[in-house]
Design a protein around this motif. Structure first.
Motif, PDB file in Angstrom:
ATOM      1  N   MET A 102       0.839  -1.173   0.000  1.00 52.67           N
ATOM      2  CA  MET A 102       0.000   0.000   0.000  1.00 52.67           C
ATOM      3  C   MET A 102       0.892   1.247   0.000  1.00 52.67           C
ATOM      4  N   ILE A 103       0.520   2.212  -0.825  1.00 48.05           N
ATOM      5  CA  ILE A 103       1.258   3.469  -0.900  1.00 48.05           C
ATOM      6  C   ILE A 103       0.940   4.309   0.333  1.00 48.05           C
ATOM      7  N   LYS A 104       1.973   4.868   0.953  1.00 49.05           N
ATOM      8  CA  LYS A 104       1.783   5.721   2.122  1.00 49.05           C
ATOM      9  C   LYS A 104       1.047   6.992   1.721  1.00 49.05           C
ATOM     10  N   ALA A 105       0.332   7.563   2.680  1.00 45.24           N
ATOM     11  CA  ALA A 105      -0.442   8.783   2.421  1.00 45.24           C
ATOM     12  C   ALA A 105       0.461   9.912   1.919  1.00 45.24           C
ATOM     13  N   GLU A 106       1.627  10.074   2.524  1.00 35.79           N
ATOM     14  CA  GLU A 106       2.517  11.157   2.102  1.00 35.79           C
ATOM     15  C   GLU A 106       3.020  10.987   0.675  1.00 35.79           C
ATOM     16  N   ASN A 107       3.139   9.733   0.226  1.00 31.50           N
ATOM     17  CA  ASN A 107       3.553   9.485  -1.156  1.00 31.50           C
ATOM     18  C   ASN A 107       2.451   9.852  -2.154  1.00 31.50           C
ATOM     19  N   ILE A 108       1.218   9.769  -1.711  1.00 34.39           N
ATOM     20  CA  ILE A 108       0.108  10.161  -2.577  1.00 34.39           C
ATOM     21  C   ILE A 108       0.201  11.649  -2.897  1.00 34.39           C
ATOM     22  N   LEU A 109       0.604  12.449  -1.914  1.00 39.23           N
ATOM     23  CA  LEU A 109       0.768  13.881  -2.174  1.00 39.23           C
ATOM     24  C   LEU A 109       1.900  14.136  -3.168  1.00 39.23           C
ATOM     25  N   GLN A 110       2.983  13.399  -3.046  1.00 39.09           N
ATOM     26  CA  GLN A 110       4.078  13.516  -4.015  1.00 39.09           C
ATOM     27  C   GLN A 110       3.609  13.076  -5.405  1.00 39.09           C
ATOM     28  N   ASN A 111       2.845  11.996  -5.440  1.00 42.95           N
ATOM     29  CA  ASN A 111       2.328  11.517  -6.732  1.00 42.95           C
ATOM     30  C   ASN A 111       1.412  12.542  -7.379  1.00 42.95           C
ATOM     31  N   ARG A 112       0.601  13.220  -6.554  1.00 45.12           N
ATOM     32  CA  ARG A 112      -0.320  14.218  -7.098  1.00 45.12           C
ATOM     33  C   ARG A 112       0.450  15.321  -7.829  1.00 45.12           C
ATOM     34  N   LEU A 113       1.592  15.680  -7.278  1.00 43.03           N
ATOM     35  CA  LEU A 113       2.439  16.682  -7.926  1.00 43.03           C
ATOM     36  C   LEU A 113       2.834  16.223  -9.331  1.00 43.03           C
ATOM     37  N   GLU A 114       3.215  14.977  -9.449  1.00 39.73           N
ATOM     38  CA  GLU A 114       3.583  14.423 -10.757  1.00 39.73           C
ATOM     39  C   GLU A 114       2.371  14.325 -11.683  1.00 39.73           C
ATOM     40  N   TYR A 115       1.218  13.971 -11.139  1.00 40.37           N
ATOM     41  CA  TYR A 115       0.006  13.902 -11.949  1.00 40.37           C
ATOM     42  C   TYR A 115      -0.324  15.262 -12.544  1.00 40.37           C
ATOM     43  N   PHE A 116      -0.123  16.322 -11.746  1.00 41.77           N
ATOM     44  CA  PHE A 116      -0.348  17.676 -12.260  1.00 41.77           C
ATOM     45  C   PHE A 116       0.608  17.965 -13.407  1.00 41.77           C
ATOM     46  N   LYS A 117       1.869  17.698 -13.185  1.00 42.13           N
ATOM     47  CA  LYS A 117       2.876  17.984 -14.209  1.00 42.13           C
ATOM     48  C   LYS A 117       2.605  17.207 -15.490  1.00 42.13           C
ATOM     49  N   LYS A 154      -0.368  16.330 -16.409  1.00 41.57           N
ATOM     50  CA  LYS A 154      -1.737  16.702 -16.798  1.00 41.57           C
ATOM     51  C   LYS A 154      -2.676  15.499 -16.784  1.00 41.57           C
ATOM     52  N   ASP A 155      -2.506  14.649 -15.776  1.00 40.37           N
ATOM     53  CA  ASP A 155      -3.303  13.433 -15.636  1.00 40.37           C
ATOM     54  C   ASP A 155      -4.390  13.652 -14.587  1.00 40.37           C
ATOM     55  N   TYR A 156      -5.427  14.389 -14.963  1.00 43.12           N
ATOM     56  CA  TYR A 156      -6.490  14.756 -14.020  1.00 43.12           C
ATOM     57  C   TYR A 156      -7.270  13.550 -13.508  1.00 43.12           C
ATOM     58  N   GLU A 157      -7.370  12.479 -14.291  1.00 42.32           N
ATOM     59  CA  GLU A 157      -8.111  11.295 -13.832  1.00 42.32           C
ATOM     60  C   GLU A 157      -7.436  10.653 -12.621  1.00 42.32           C
ATOM     61  N   LYS A 158      -6.108  10.606 -12.631  1.00 42.04           N
ATOM     62  CA  LYS A 158      -5.396  10.047 -11.476  1.00 42.04           C
ATOM     63  C   LYS A 158      -5.575  10.943 -10.262  1.00 42.04           C
ATOM     64  N   ILE A 159      -5.597  12.258 -10.466  1.00 37.37           N
ATOM     65  CA  ILE A 159      -5.838  13.179  -9.354  1.00 37.37           C
ATOM     66  C   ILE A 159      -7.228  12.929  -8.793  1.00 37.37           C
ATOM     67  N   PHE A 160      -8.208  12.844  -9.642  1.00 39.27           N
ATOM     68  CA  PHE A 160      -9.585  12.595  -9.216  1.00 39.27           C
ATOM     69  C   PHE A 160      -9.677  11.325  -8.369  1.00 39.27           C
ATOM     70  N   ASN A 161      -8.954  10.281  -8.768  1.00 37.80           N
ATOM     71  CA  ASN A 161      -9.042   8.981  -8.101  1.00 37.80           C
ATOM     72  C   ASN A 161      -8.346   8.903  -6.748  1.00 37.80           C
ATOM     73  N   ILE A 162      -7.542   9.907  -6.375  1.00 37.36           N
ATOM     74  CA  ILE A 162      -6.894   9.860  -5.066  1.00 37.36           C
ATOM     75  C   ILE A 162      -7.780  10.453  -3.977  1.00 37.36           C
ATOM     76  N   TYR A 163      -8.953  10.933  -4.342  1.00 32.78           N
ATOM     77  CA  TYR A 163      -9.879  11.515  -3.368  1.00 32.78           C
ATOM     78  C   TYR A 163     -10.937  10.506  -2.950  1.00 32.78           C
ATOM     79  N   SER A 164     -11.272  10.533  -1.677  1.00 31.23           N
ATOM     80  CA  SER A 164     -12.293   9.660  -1.113  1.00 31.23           C
ATOM     81  C   SER A 164     -13.648   9.946  -1.753  1.00 31.23           C
ATOM     82  N   HIS A 165     -14.455   8.905  -1.838  1.00 30.80           N
ATOM     83  CA  HIS A 165     -15.833   9.072  -2.331  1.00 30.80           C
ATOM     84  C   HIS A 165     -16.618  10.007  -1.416  1.00 30.80           C
ATOM     85  N   ASN A 166     -16.205  10.123  -0.155  1.00 31.99           N
ATOM     86  CA  ASN A 166     -16.888  10.978   0.824  1.00 31.99           C
ATOM     87  C   ASN A 166     -16.257  12.369   0.962  1.00 31.99           C
ATOM     88  N   SER A 167     -15.323  12.707   0.102  1.00 32.62           N
ATOM     89  CA  SER A 167     -14.615  13.982   0.218  1.00 32.62           C
ATOM     90  C   SER A 167     -15.441  15.146  -0.309  1.00 32.62           C
TER      91      SER A 167
END
Length: 118
Positions: free
Chosen positions: A1-16, A18-31
């Motif tokens: 399992m990927i650590k929570a802090e690594n998800i934030l690092q990954n989000r940075l790469e997703y932005f760079k 331009k992979d918005y679908e991966k960004i969308f998928n890191i958020y909880s359904h209840n967010s």
């Protein structure tokens, strides 16, 4: 399992990348994020406008707290304002929950320091 802090690092790469679908998928359904953007396509429309104005450059993680099925991360986020070509510094806190065996972002708080002389 990927650590929570690594998800934030990954989000940075997703932005760079331009992979918005991966960004969308890191958020909880209840967010709050998912209640605002009910589909990745809706977020994609917003994202395409967002990346014309802002692009995250880096994050510095200061504190990570895990508590069973939740986590909190305090970090400094550096975001490039593309219109004015300057950095905006945001102290941020992300709250994570375990959802379907993965860490997902439940809530985020950002406080810009741009106008505070920092």
């Amino acid at each position: 399992m990927i650590k929570a802090e690594n998800i934030l690092q990954n989000r940075l790469e997703y932005f760079k990348n331009k992979d918005y679908e991966k960004i969308f998928n890191i958020y909880s359904h209840n967010s709050e994020f998912r209640s605002y953007f009910e589909s990745s396509d809706k977020y994609g429309e917003y994202f395409n406008n967002l990346i014309e104005m802002f692009m995250p450059e880096s994050i510095e993680i200061y504190k990570v707290l895990y508590n069973n099925e939740s986590a909190e991360i305090l970090f400094l986020e550096k975001i490039r304002d593309l219109k004015e070509n300057k950095l905006v510094y945001c102290y941020s806190k992300s709250y994570f929950v375990l959802e379907e065996g993965s860490w997902k972002i439940l809530k985020e708080i950002r406080e810009s320091t741009l106008n505070k002389g920092i």
